[in-house]
Design a protein around this motif. Structure first.
Motif, PDB file in Angstrom:
ATOM      1  N   LEU A 276       1.095  -1.470  -0.177  1.00  0.00           N
ATOM      2  CA  LEU A 276       0.187  -0.347   0.175  1.00  0.00           C
ATOM      3  C   LEU A 276       1.025   1.163   0.007  1.00  0.00           C
ATOM      4  N   TYR A 277       1.516   0.989   0.556  1.00  0.00           N
ATOM      5  CA  TYR A 277       2.664   2.509   1.048  1.00  0.00           C
ATOM      6  C   TYR A 277       3.375   2.705  -0.278  1.00  0.00           C
ATOM      7  N   GLU A 278       4.319   1.455  -1.144  1.00  0.00           N
ATOM      8  CA  GLU A 278       5.430   2.123  -2.566  1.00  0.00           C
ATOM      9  C   GLU A 278       3.774   2.544  -3.551  1.00  0.00           C
ATOM     10  N   ASN A 279       2.678   1.797  -3.808  1.00  0.00           N
ATOM     11  CA  ASN A 279       1.953   1.622  -4.721  1.00  0.00           C
ATOM     12  C   ASN A 279       1.234   3.703  -4.253  1.00  0.00           C
ATOM     13  N   SER A 280       1.137   3.836  -3.247  1.00  0.00           N
ATOM     14  CA  SER A 280       1.340   5.128  -2.439  1.00  0.00           C
ATOM     15  C   SER A 280       2.243   6.285  -3.531  1.00  0.00           C
ATOM     16  N   ARG A 281       3.323   5.625  -3.244  1.00  0.00           N
ATOM     17  CA  ARG A 281       4.132   6.396  -4.220  1.00  0.00           C
ATOM     18  C   ARG A 281       4.376   6.137  -5.839  1.00  0.00           C
TER      19      ARG A 281
ATOM     20  N   GLY B 204      -3.207   7.896   2.315  1.00  0.00           N
ATOM     21  CA  GLY B 204      -4.275   9.113   1.979  1.00  0.00           C
ATOM     22  C   GLY B 204      -4.040  10.375   1.053  1.00  0.00           C
ATOM     23  N   PHE B 205      -2.882  10.365   1.013  1.00  0.00           N
ATOM     24  CA  PHE B 205      -2.233  11.279   0.166  1.00  0.00           C
ATOM     25  C   PHE B 205      -2.306  10.323  -1.041  1.00  0.00           C
ATOM     26  N   ALA B 206      -2.183   9.585  -1.576  1.00  0.00           N
ATOM     27  CA  ALA B 206      -2.760   9.064  -2.639  1.00  0.00           C
ATOM     28  C   ALA B 206      -4.170   9.086  -3.177  1.00  0.00           C
ATOM     29  N   ARG B 207      -5.031   9.089  -2.510  1.00  0.00           N
ATOM     30  CA  ARG B 207      -5.890   9.168  -2.304  1.00  0.00           C
ATOM     31  C   ARG B 207      -7.210  10.101  -3.277  1.00  0.00           C
ATOM     32  N   ALA B 208      -6.143  10.709  -2.464  1.00  0.00           N
ATOM     33  CA  ALA B 208      -6.088  12.265  -2.424  1.00  0.00           C
ATOM     34  C   ALA B 208      -6.521  12.876  -3.685  1.00  0.00           C
ATOM     35  N   VAL B 209      -4.493  12.329  -4.068  1.00  0.00           N
ATOM     36  CA  VAL B 209      -4.481  12.981  -5.793  1.00  0.00           C
ATOM     37  C   VAL B 209      -5.155  12.600  -6.647  1.00  0.00           C
ATOM     38  N   LYS B 210      -5.492  10.810  -6.483  1.00  0.00           N
ATOM     39  CA  LYS B 210      -6.842  10.369  -7.557  1.00  0.00           C
ATOM     40  C   LYS B 210      -7.826  11.113  -6.912  1.00  0.00           C
ATOM     41  N   TYR B 211      -9.032  11.685  -5.842  1.00  0.00           N
ATOM     42  CA  TYR B 211      -9.993  11.721  -6.286  1.00  0.00           C
ATOM     43  C   TYR B 211      -9.888  13.702  -7.155  1.00  0.00           C
TER      44      TYR B 211
END
Length: 415
Positions: free
Chosen positions: A67-72, A289-296
């Motif tokens: 999850l962490y690396e996918n967020s990166r 959360g950062f990754a979900r935010a930029v997807k949003y």
């Protein structure tokens, strides 16, 4: 996007809370609100996937690591970084800029070199370079702007030269809201800086990344810093993009766990990128959360956000033009403000402006905005600043202007 009846407001529970039902929130340049999907993504991580990433060989830790690396990768793709290993998670833009100053600046700048910054920089993009210049006996050179925020070609071509080692510049000013010609500045700095080897260009993207599509490769950024909390992500998570060859050559900013391959009593071998710069237990939940935010934000559409920002800035600035004693700081073109409208009112201190508006349930920022050199240049101690985002409506912009129009009367002035 119809900002008169904004369909995205339903995604932000804070606006439907009873105590906030009539709140006009115009302080997104300081921090944005978080949509439910981001809050849920962070909560889900801690409910279902919480383990120390990168360290465990059991399935839950492996899941947290993935999850962490996918967020990166998601955040790297958001700014079109060429390789996700070039994306370092930090706490915020300030930490990212300090990382570059300490790990690159302190090890690359020499006596007699020059570091170029603009007069409109946030303190976070000034103080680290002042520190490097003091320590290395280098010179800090200032790019000046016109009163409406424009840095001319003549200005940057006259200040960037063969002695220039680093150019540090905000893509968007947090006071003027203007977008600087960073790609042109970078191209010039890469041609003529550092005795023909090319100066390194450090871009503060804290205010630009929430409002426009970013392509760090097209921009010509050697380093690009941003903060999650200005992008609808949690506080305490940010990112630094760096050119791979530069990051590979830089020593770590912090030392300790996780950023090493091997340690003896005498020395250590550092981990490969990006982990060399991520010492200790990482902020995995907020990275998710950062990754979900930029997807949003991609779902909303950066082009829609930019259009809405410009529309709201125009409503506010057109309204202000009809109010005596109100003065907008910066460019007269509302499309050059990224939703930021900084202003003063004759005879009323900016802190009083913000306090009075607060009693009317309107939230704005007042102060020097961590840009005191610019305030000094403009001859003001502080200003008031309204900053809109895509969850604001046209009705809110109109209501804000109406409240501002009454402030001098409420203060006892007989206009």
């Amino acid at each position: 996007m119809n900002s008169a009846a904004n369909e995205f407001r339903k995604d932000f529970k804070i606006f439907s809370a009873p105590e906030n039902k009539d709140l006009v929130y115009l302080d997104s340049a300081a921090t944005t609100q978080r949509p439910d999907c981001v809050i849920e993504a962070v909560s889900d991580f801690y409910r279902t996937s919480n383990a120390n990433p990168l360290r465990g060989l059991y399935s839950l830790s492996i899941k947290a690591t993935d999850l962490y690396e996918n967020s990166r990768k998601t955040v790297a793709d958001f700014i079109n970084a060429p390789d996700s290993s070039c994306l370092i998670f930090t706490r915020n833009t300030t930490e990212s800029l300090n990382l570059v100053a300490y790990s690159y600046g302190m090890n690359s700048v020499n006596e007699g070199d020059e570091i170029v910054v603009s007069c409109m920089e946030h303190h976070s993009n000034i103080l680290p370079w002042q520190m490097v210049c003091r320590a290395k006996k280098a010179k800090l050179v200032w790019l000046e702007s016109s009163d409406d925020g424009v840095i001319s070609k003549e200005e940057y071509e006259g200040k960037i030269n063969s002695r220039t080692k680093i150019v540090a510049i905000a893509q968007v000013s947090n006071v003027f809201g203007i977008t600087n010609p960073v790609s042109d500045i970078a191209a010039f700095a890469h041609r003529v800086g550092d005795n023909g080897k090319g100066a390194v260009v450090v871009v503060d993207g804290a205010q630009s990344s929430p409002h426009m599509k970013i392509d760090v490769q097209q921009l010509g950024a050697d380093f690009f810093a941003m903060s999650g909390h200005k992008l609808c992500a949690p506080m305490g998570i940010g990112a630094l993009y760096g050119r791979k060859d530069l990051l590979d050559a830089m020593p770590p900013f912090l030392s300790g766990g996780e950023m090493i391959e091997y340690v003896t009593r005498e020395s250590a071998t550092y981990a490969e990128l990006p982990h060399k710069f991520e010492a200790g237990t990482v902020n995995a939940g907020d990275a998710v959360g950062f990754a979900r935010a930029v997807k949003y934000l991609d779902e909303v559409g950066l082009e829609n956000i930019e259009r809405n920002d410009n529309n709201l800035a125009k409503i506010i600035m057109d309204g202000f033009s009809n109010i005596p004693h109100v003065h907008v700081i910066g460019n007269s073109d509302s499309a050059k403000h990224c939703g930021i409208v900084t202003f003063t009112i004759d005879g009323v201190h900016p802190h009083d402006i913000a306090s009075i508006l607060d009693t009317e349930h309107v939230a704005i920022r007042a102060g020097h905005h961590c840009a005191q050199p610019l305030m000094q240049k403009l001859g003001v101690g502080s200003t008031a600043r309204a900053s809109a985002y895509f969850y604001n409506t046209q009705d809110e912009a109109v209501r804000f202007v109406e409240k501002v129009s009454k402030i001098r009367g409420w203060m006892g002035f007989k206009d």
